[in-house]
Design a protein around this motif. Structure first.
Motif, mmCIF file in Angstrom:
data_model
loop_
_atom_site.group_PDB
_atom_site.id
_atom_site.type_symbol
_atom_site.label_atom_id
_atom_site.label_comp_id
_atom_site.label_asym_id
_atom_site.label_seq_id
_atom_site.Cartn_x
_atom_site.Cartn_y
_atom_site.Cartn_z
ATOM 1 N N HIS A 116 0.473 -1.148 -0.353
ATOM 2 C CA HIS A 116 -0.492 -0.083 0.188
ATOM 3 C C HIS A 116 0.784 1.306 0.089
ATOM 4 O O HIS A 116 1.549 1.213 1.787
ATOM 5 C CB HIS A 116 -1.589 0.365 1.208
ATOM 6 N N PRO A 117 0.981 1.589 -0.682
ATOM 7 C CA PRO A 117 1.492 3.354 -0.773
ATOM 8 C C PRO A 117 0.860 4.392 0.031
ATOM 9 O O PRO A 117 0.041 4.700 -1.126
ATOM 10 C CB PRO A 117 2.073 3.791 -3.130
ATOM 11 N N MET A 118 1.643 5.247 0.133
ATOM 12 C CA MET A 118 1.132 6.013 1.236
ATOM 13 C C MET A 118 0.802 7.373 -0.077
ATOM 14 O O MET A 118 1.250 8.579 0.458
ATOM 15 C CB MET A 118 1.803 6.298 2.461
ATOM 16 N N ALA A 119 0.343 7.381 -0.702
ATOM 17 C CA ALA A 119 -0.096 8.159 -2.007
ATOM 18 C C ALA A 119 -1.116 7.985 -2.792
ATOM 19 O O ALA A 119 -1.616 7.548 -2.290
ATOM 20 C CB ALA A 119 1.392 8.266 -2.831
ATOM 21 N N GLY A 120 -1.269 9.423 -2.644
ATOM 22 C CA GLY A 120 -2.921 9.788 -3.301
ATOM 23 C C GLY A 120 -3.351 10.928 -3.730
ATOM 24 O O GLY A 120 -2.860 12.266 -3.542
ATOM 25 N N THR A 121 -4.445 11.707 -4.847
ATOM 26 C CA THR A 121 -4.537 13.094 -4.653
ATOM 27 C C THR A 121 -6.082 12.901 -4.664
ATOM 28 O O THR A 121 -6.447 11.896 -4.780
ATOM 29 C CB THR A 121 -4.536 13.895 -6.036
ATOM 30 N N GLU A 122 -6.440 13.978 -4.651
ATOM 31 C CA GLU A 122 -7.866 13.859 -4.976
ATOM 32 C C GLU A 122 -8.967 13.353 -6.043
ATOM 33 O O GLU A 122 -10.190 13.369 -6.603
ATOM 34 C CB GLU A 122 -9.300 14.976 -4.189
ATOM 35 N N ASN A 123 -7.783 13.050 -7.105
ATOM 36 C CA ASN A 123 -8.348 13.831 -8.484
ATOM 37 C C ASN A 123 -8.518 11.524 -8.710
ATOM 38 O O ASN A 123 -7.805 10.979 -7.989
ATOM 39 C CB ASN A 123 -7.320 13.921 -9.493
ATOM 40 N N SER A 124 -8.923 11.290 -10.119
ATOM 41 C CA SER A 124 -8.638 9.495 -10.831
ATOM 42 C C SER A 124 -8.763 9.775 -11.469
ATOM 43 O O SER A 124 -8.994 10.682 -12.972
ATOM 44 C CB SER A 124 -10.228 9.152 -9.840
ATOM 45 N N LEU A 141 4.655 -2.539 3.034
ATOM 46 C CA LEU A 141 4.234 -3.943 2.874
ATOM 47 C C LEU A 141 3.760 -5.036 3.697
ATOM 48 O O LEU A 141 4.500 -5.057 5.452
ATOM 49 C CB LEU A 141 5.660 -4.584 2.777
ATOM 50 N N CYS A 142 2.985 -6.093 3.502
ATOM 51 C CA CYS A 142 2.199 -6.752 4.631
ATOM 52 C C CYS A 142 2.526 -8.184 4.578
ATOM 53 O O CYS A 142 2.199 -9.051 3.390
ATOM 54 C CB CYS A 142 0.783 -6.749 5.011
ATOM 55 N N HIS A 167 8.068 0.025 4.013
ATOM 56 C CA HIS A 167 7.644 0.306 6.155
ATOM 57 C C HIS A 167 7.290 -1.781 5.632
ATOM 58 O O HIS A 167 5.937 -1.646 4.670
ATOM 59 C CB HIS A 167 6.701 0.848 6.865
ATOM 60 N N TYR A 168 6.847 -2.505 7.010
ATOM 61 C CA TYR A 168 6.660 -3.711 7.270
ATOM 62 C C TYR A 168 5.471 -3.554 8.407
ATOM 63 O O TYR A 168 6.037 -3.086 9.470
ATOM 64 C CB TYR A 168 7.542 -4.631 6.991
ATOM 65 N N MET A 169 4.375 -4.101 8.079
ATOM 66 C CA MET A 169 3.579 -4.332 9.249
ATOM 67 C C MET A 169 2.497 -5.710 9.262
ATOM 68 O O MET A 169 2.390 -5.978 8.110
ATOM 69 C CB MET A 169 3.054 -3.045 9.829
#
Lengths: 285, 285
Positions: A116-124, A141-142, A167-169
Motif C-alpha cells: 500500500h503506497p501512502m500517496a494519492g490526490t483527490e483526482n482519479s 508491505l504486509c 515499512h512492514y506491518m
C-alpha cells in the motif's frame, strides 16, 4: 521484463510512469475496464499497449493490481490462476486485511506481495496520473513472510528504485492505523463538504467566503466514491471505532463552546497543535 | 499618510507589507503587546517604527486593528477615543457581530469600518506575514452605512489597490456564513488532530502513514488557540448549530458504514463531491 498494470488510474498510472523513468526497456501492458481510459493511457505514454486480461497476464513477469479494493478482492484469485509460475503479483490497495485473507486461500499465495503506497490526490483516472506522485513517499508491505523471497525482492527493489521508503506491518495493524490516519480524514472531509452544501444553500456565498483554509480541509471531499466506498466497507470495524471516537471528541468540544469554557477550548486546541511537530516535513514527503 | 497597525501578526503584517508595495511613502507605525514581535516587525520592514498606542494613534490617519477578536472588542473603544476627528479605524477580525455592537455604542462609530479579509494560514506572528497573503482574496465589509463616506472610500480603495475583491453584508449574515465556511472547518480539523493524537499513540506511525491527504485535512489544527478560542466564543451560537449539523451528518454516515449500506455511502460522497465544482479556482484565489 513485462509488467501488466490492471487499473491504469491515478495510482497504477503514476506507478507505471515512475517505473518507466527508471527502466526504459520494461514493456508495459495496460488492462482497464474502460476503453477510454485504456486509449488515454497509451496516448499519455503510461503503457505500451492495452490487452485483455487473459492475454496479458500469462505473458507478464509482474502484475500490478491497482483497481478499487472491491475489484482487487474479486480479481486477485483470477490473476493468480493466470500467472506463470515465476511471475509476481502485487496489489496497491488501501486496505490489506481482506485482500490478504483472499490471497491466503489461493495455492499461488506465495507469488503475491501485499503493498500500500501512502500517496494519492483527490483526482482519479489516467489523466490524473503523474510521475512525481510516488517518489519520496512511504509504502507499507504486509505479510511478506508468506511470499517467495524473489517476489518480495522484486517488489522491494522496484519501490526503492523509484524512491519510496518501505515499512512492514501485519494486515491487521495496517488497517487499524489507516482507519485513523487516512480513512477518518476522508470521512471528516466528505462530511464537511456535505454539511456546507446542505446548510449553506447559496453557492456564491460559499465561493466568496471560502478561504484556502476551508479549501484545504475539504479537499478530500472531492475524492472518488467508487474508490472509497469499498475501502470504508472493508475496513468498517476500525473505521466505525475511529468515527465513534471522533464524534465523541467533537461532542465534548461542542460542550466547551456551549458552556463558554474558554480554558477547556484552548487546552483542546493546544493538544491538537502537537500534530504540527509530528507532521513537519510531511508536505514535502 | 500615517498608518498604525495594532497587532503586527500574520494578518496585520501581511496587510502592511501589501500596502507598502503600493504606497512607498506611507509611514507605518506598529503597536504590539510583544516587544519581540515589535522588533521583528521593524527588522522585517513591516513597519517603520514601534510606538506605544497612546502616542501612535492620535497622529495616525488610519488605524488597523489586527489583534485577536477578544482584544478588538476591548481595544476598539479606546482607539476611537484616541483618534483625531478625521482618522479612520478598520478592524480585520474574523467575527463581526459583537465588534459592530461595541462600535455602535461609541460616539465616533462613524469613523469605523468593519472588515474581514478571507485569508490566513495556520501560522502566526510577524514572521508568518507575507505580501502575497491578501492579493486576489475576498474581503467582507459590514454595516458600511453606519460609517462616514470618506472612511469607507479610504478602506475600499486600500483593499482594492492591493488586489482584493470586496463584498458587503450585515454582521449577522457574516457570522452565520462564516460559522459554516470557516469556523466549522477549523473545529473539524482541530478535532481530527486531537483524535489521531489521542488514539494513535505511536507518533512514528502517524508520520510514516500520513499522506499529503491527511496533512491537508489536519492543516488547520496547527492554528493558534489564542486567536481561535475567542472567535469561536463570539460566534458560539452559529458555530454550535453548525457543529450540531455536522455531528448529525457524521452519525448518519456512521450508520451507513455500520449497516454496510454502500448505496447510501456512495450517494453521500457524491453529494459532497459537488464542492469541487464550487471551489474550482479557490486554491488560486
Amino acid at each position: 521484463m513485462v509488467t501488466t498494470v490492471i487499473g491504469i488510474g491515478l495510482l497504477g498510472g503514476s506507478y507505471a510512469l515512475s517505473l518507466r523513468d527508471k527502466y526504459p526497456k520494461m514493456h508495459f501492458i495496460g488492462v482497464d475496464a474502460s476503453d477510454v481510459h485504456g486509449r488515454l493511457a497509451v496516448a499519455k505514454g503510461i503503457v505500451d499497449e492495452v490487452l485483455p486480461m487473459g492475454i496479458a497476464i500469462p505473458n507478464s513477469d509482474l502484475v500490478v493490481l491497482a483497481v478499487p479494493v472491491n475489484y482487487i478482492v474479486e480479481l486477485l484469485p483470477r490473476v493468480l490462476d493466470l500467472i506463470s509460475d515465476t511471475a509476481t503479483v502485487v496489489d496497491l490497495g488501501s486496505t490489506k486485511q481482506l485482500i490478504c485473507e483472499v490471497a491466503d486461500a489461493h495455492p499461488k499465495r506465495h507469488r503475491f506481495v501485499a503493498a500500500h503506497p501512502m500517496a494519492g490526490t483527490e483526482n482519479s483516472g489516467p489523466s490524473a496520473a503523474f510521475r512525481e506522485l510516488l517518489p519520496e513517499k512511504n509504502v507499507i508491505l504486509c505479510d511478506c513472510e508468506k511470499s517467495d523471497a524473489d517476489s518480495v525482492a522484486l517488489v522491494e527493489a522496484l519501490f526503492k528504485d523509484i524512491g519510496m521508503k518501505i515499512h512492514y506491518m501485519t494486515p491487521a495493524e495496517h488497517d487499524l492505523h489507516l482507519a485513523y490516519v487516512s480513512h477518518l480524514s476522508h470521512v471528516t472531509s466528505f462530511a464537511l463538504g456535505y454539511t456546507v452544501l446542505e446548510k449553506e444553500r447559496d453557492e456564491q456565498n460559499i465561493f466568496d467566503m471560502a478561504s484556502t483554509g476551508f479549501s484545504s480541509t475539504v479537499r478530500l471531499a472531492k475524492s472518488s466514491p467508487a474508490m472509497w466506498a469499498p475501502i470504508f466497507d472493508q475496513n468498517r470495524e476500525n473505521l466505525s471505532r475511529a468515527l465513534g471516537d471522533y464524534i465523541e471528541f467533537l461532542q465534548q468540544y461542542k460542550t466547551f463552546i456551549d458552556d463558554r469554557d474558554i480554558k477547556a477550548s484552548v487546552d483542546f486546541m493546544q493538544r491538537a497543535n502537537e500534530i504540527r511537530r509530528i507532521l513537519s516535513g510531511i508536505d514535502r514527503k
